[in-house]
Write a protein that holds these residues in place. Structure first.
Motif, PDB file in Angstrom:
ATOM      1  N   ASN A  32       0.816  -1.218   0.000  1.00 52.64           N
ATOM      2  CA  ASN A  32       0.000   0.000   0.000  1.00 52.64           C
ATOM      3  C   ASN A  32       0.846   1.262   0.000  1.00 52.64           C
ATOM      4  OD1 ASN A  32      -2.381  -1.333  -0.155  1.00 52.64           O
ATOM      5  ND2 ASN A  32      -2.870  -1.184   2.010  1.00 52.64           N
ATOM      6  N   LYS A  39       1.400   6.883  -6.787  1.00 51.86           N
ATOM      7  CA  LYS A  39       0.337   7.850  -7.062  1.00 51.86           C
ATOM      8  C   LYS A  39       0.816   9.272  -6.824  1.00 51.86           C
ATOM      9  CE  LYS A  39      -3.512   4.850  -5.805  1.00 51.86           C
ATOM     10  NZ  LYS A  39      -4.590   4.648  -4.818  1.00 51.86           N
ATOM     11  N   PHE A  81      -3.723   5.074 -10.990  1.00 48.25           N
ATOM     12  CA  PHE A  81      -4.880   5.306 -10.129  1.00 48.25           C
ATOM     13  C   PHE A  81      -6.014   4.353 -10.509  1.00 48.25           C
ATOM     14  CE2 PHE A  81      -2.522   9.207  -9.926  1.00 48.25           C
ATOM     15  CZ  PHE A  81      -2.725   9.670  -8.643  1.00 48.25           C
ATOM     16  N   GLU A  83      -8.791   4.122  -8.886  1.00 51.22           N
ATOM     17  CA  GLU A  83     -10.046   4.668  -8.368  1.00 51.22           C
ATOM     18  C   GLU A  83     -10.970   5.118  -9.509  1.00 51.22           C
ATOM     19  OE1 GLU A  83      -7.002   4.878  -5.251  1.00 51.22           O
ATOM     20  OE2 GLU A  83      -7.021   5.555  -7.307  1.00 51.22           O
ATOM     21  N   LYS A  84     -12.235   4.759  -9.396  1.00 49.36           N
ATOM     22  CA  LYS A  84     -13.219   5.092 -10.432  1.00 49.36           C
ATOM     23  C   LYS A  84     -13.408   6.596 -10.566  1.00 49.36           C
ATOM     24  CE  LYS A  84     -15.771   0.801 -10.094  1.00 49.36           C
ATOM     25  NZ  LYS A  84     -17.013   0.130  -9.745  1.00 49.36           N
ATOM     26  N   GLU A  85     -13.334   7.325  -9.462  1.00 48.89           N
ATOM     27  CA  GLU A  85     -13.523   8.777  -9.510  1.00 48.89           C
ATOM     28  C   GLU A  85     -12.427   9.438 -10.342  1.00 48.89           C
ATOM     29  OE1 GLU A  85     -13.320   7.079  -6.562  1.00 48.89           O
ATOM     30  OE2 GLU A  85     -15.481   6.938  -6.231  1.00 48.89           O
ATOM     31  N   VAL A  86     -11.209   8.941 -10.200  1.00 44.63           N
ATOM     32  CA  VAL A  86     -10.089   9.501 -10.972  1.00 44.63           C
ATOM     33  C   VAL A  86     -10.270   9.183 -12.450  1.00 44.63           C
ATOM     34  CG1 VAL A  86      -7.592   9.454 -11.321  1.00 44.63           C
ATOM     35  CG2 VAL A  86      -8.527   9.392  -8.998  1.00 44.63           C
ATOM     36  N   HIS A  87     -10.655   7.963 -12.782  1.00 41.21           N
ATOM     37  CA  HIS A  87     -10.866   7.591 -14.182  1.00 41.21           C
ATOM     38  C   HIS A  87     -12.018   8.382 -14.796  1.00 41.21           C
ATOM     39  CE1 HIS A  87      -8.163   4.103 -14.803  1.00 41.21           C
ATOM     40  NE2 HIS A  87      -8.136   4.151 -13.477  1.00 41.21           N
ATOM     41  N   ALA A 108      -9.594  14.848  -7.577  1.00 36.55           N
ATOM     42  CA  ALA A 108      -9.823  13.404  -7.463  1.00 36.55           C
ATOM     43  C   ALA A 108      -8.505  12.672  -7.217  1.00 36.55           C
ATOM     44  CB  ALA A 108     -10.509  12.880  -8.723  1.00 36.55           C
ATOM     45  N   ALA A 112      -7.191  10.453  -3.841  1.00 36.76           N
ATOM     46  CA  ALA A 112      -6.587   9.119  -3.940  1.00 36.76           C
ATOM     47  C   ALA A 112      -5.184   9.086  -3.346  1.00 36.76           C
ATOM     48  CB  ALA A 112      -6.551   8.675  -5.400  1.00 36.76           C
ATOM     49  N   LYS A 114      -4.286  10.920  -0.810  1.00 34.35           N
ATOM     50  CA  LYS A 114      -4.415  11.308   0.592  1.00 34.35           C
ATOM     51  C   LYS A 114      -3.645  12.598   0.900  1.00 34.35           C
ATOM     52  CE  LYS A 114      -5.004   6.502   2.116  1.00 34.35           C
ATOM     53  NZ  LYS A 114      -5.973   6.229   1.154  1.00 34.35           N
TER      54      LYS A 114
END
Length: 143
Positions: A32, A39, A81, A83-87, A108, A112, A114
């Protein structure tokens, strides 16, 4: 087997289970942290090349070489990334090529990554930060 043998076996089993859990936890945490580092590196390259991403390739298409660092960085967003929000934000910006959609993408990505300083900013503030660093400011006649 007497009671002490059973207790010794239980102690060995508990120690083995503890070591396995700690080892798994360490591997999971390292994975992680490495993803977060990747990222953040992509995020920094995108923000650092915002001028090239937003303006060079739009305004100087016929006479200006494409900003390769910016193009590479913005395309790395899709792979770094999950994450769906970033895509979704990337696709929206790519379809519209609008600075407002780029700001949504930056926010976004910051969520992701943080990165709290961008998360707390309103979209207008993020846009102002990008605008101030990208657009030349006309200071008027200084003579």
């Amino acid at each position: 087997m007497n009671t002490s043998d059973w207790l010794a076996a239980a102690g060995i089993g508990a120690s083995t289970a503890t070591l396995a859990a700690v080892g798994f936890g360490a591997v999971w945490l390292q994975h992680n942290l490495e993803n977060l580092r990747l990222k953040r590196a992509v995020f920094m390259r995108v923000v650092g090349n915002a001028h090239g991403i937003l303006f060079d390739c739009q305004d100087f298409k016929e006479t200006h070489a494409f900003n390769e660092a910016g193009i590479t960085a913005i395309n790395e967003v899709r792979s770094a990334f999950p994450e769906k929000e970033v895509h979704r934000a990337w696709s929206q910006w790519y379809a519209s090529n609008d600075i407002g959609d780029f700001v949504v993408l930056i926010q976004a990505m910051s969520v992701a990554c943080k990165l709290m300083q961008y998360q707390k900013m309103r979209p207008e503030q993020v846009g102002e930060t990008i605008r101030c660093s990208c657009l030349p400011v006309d200071l008027g006649d200084t003579t």
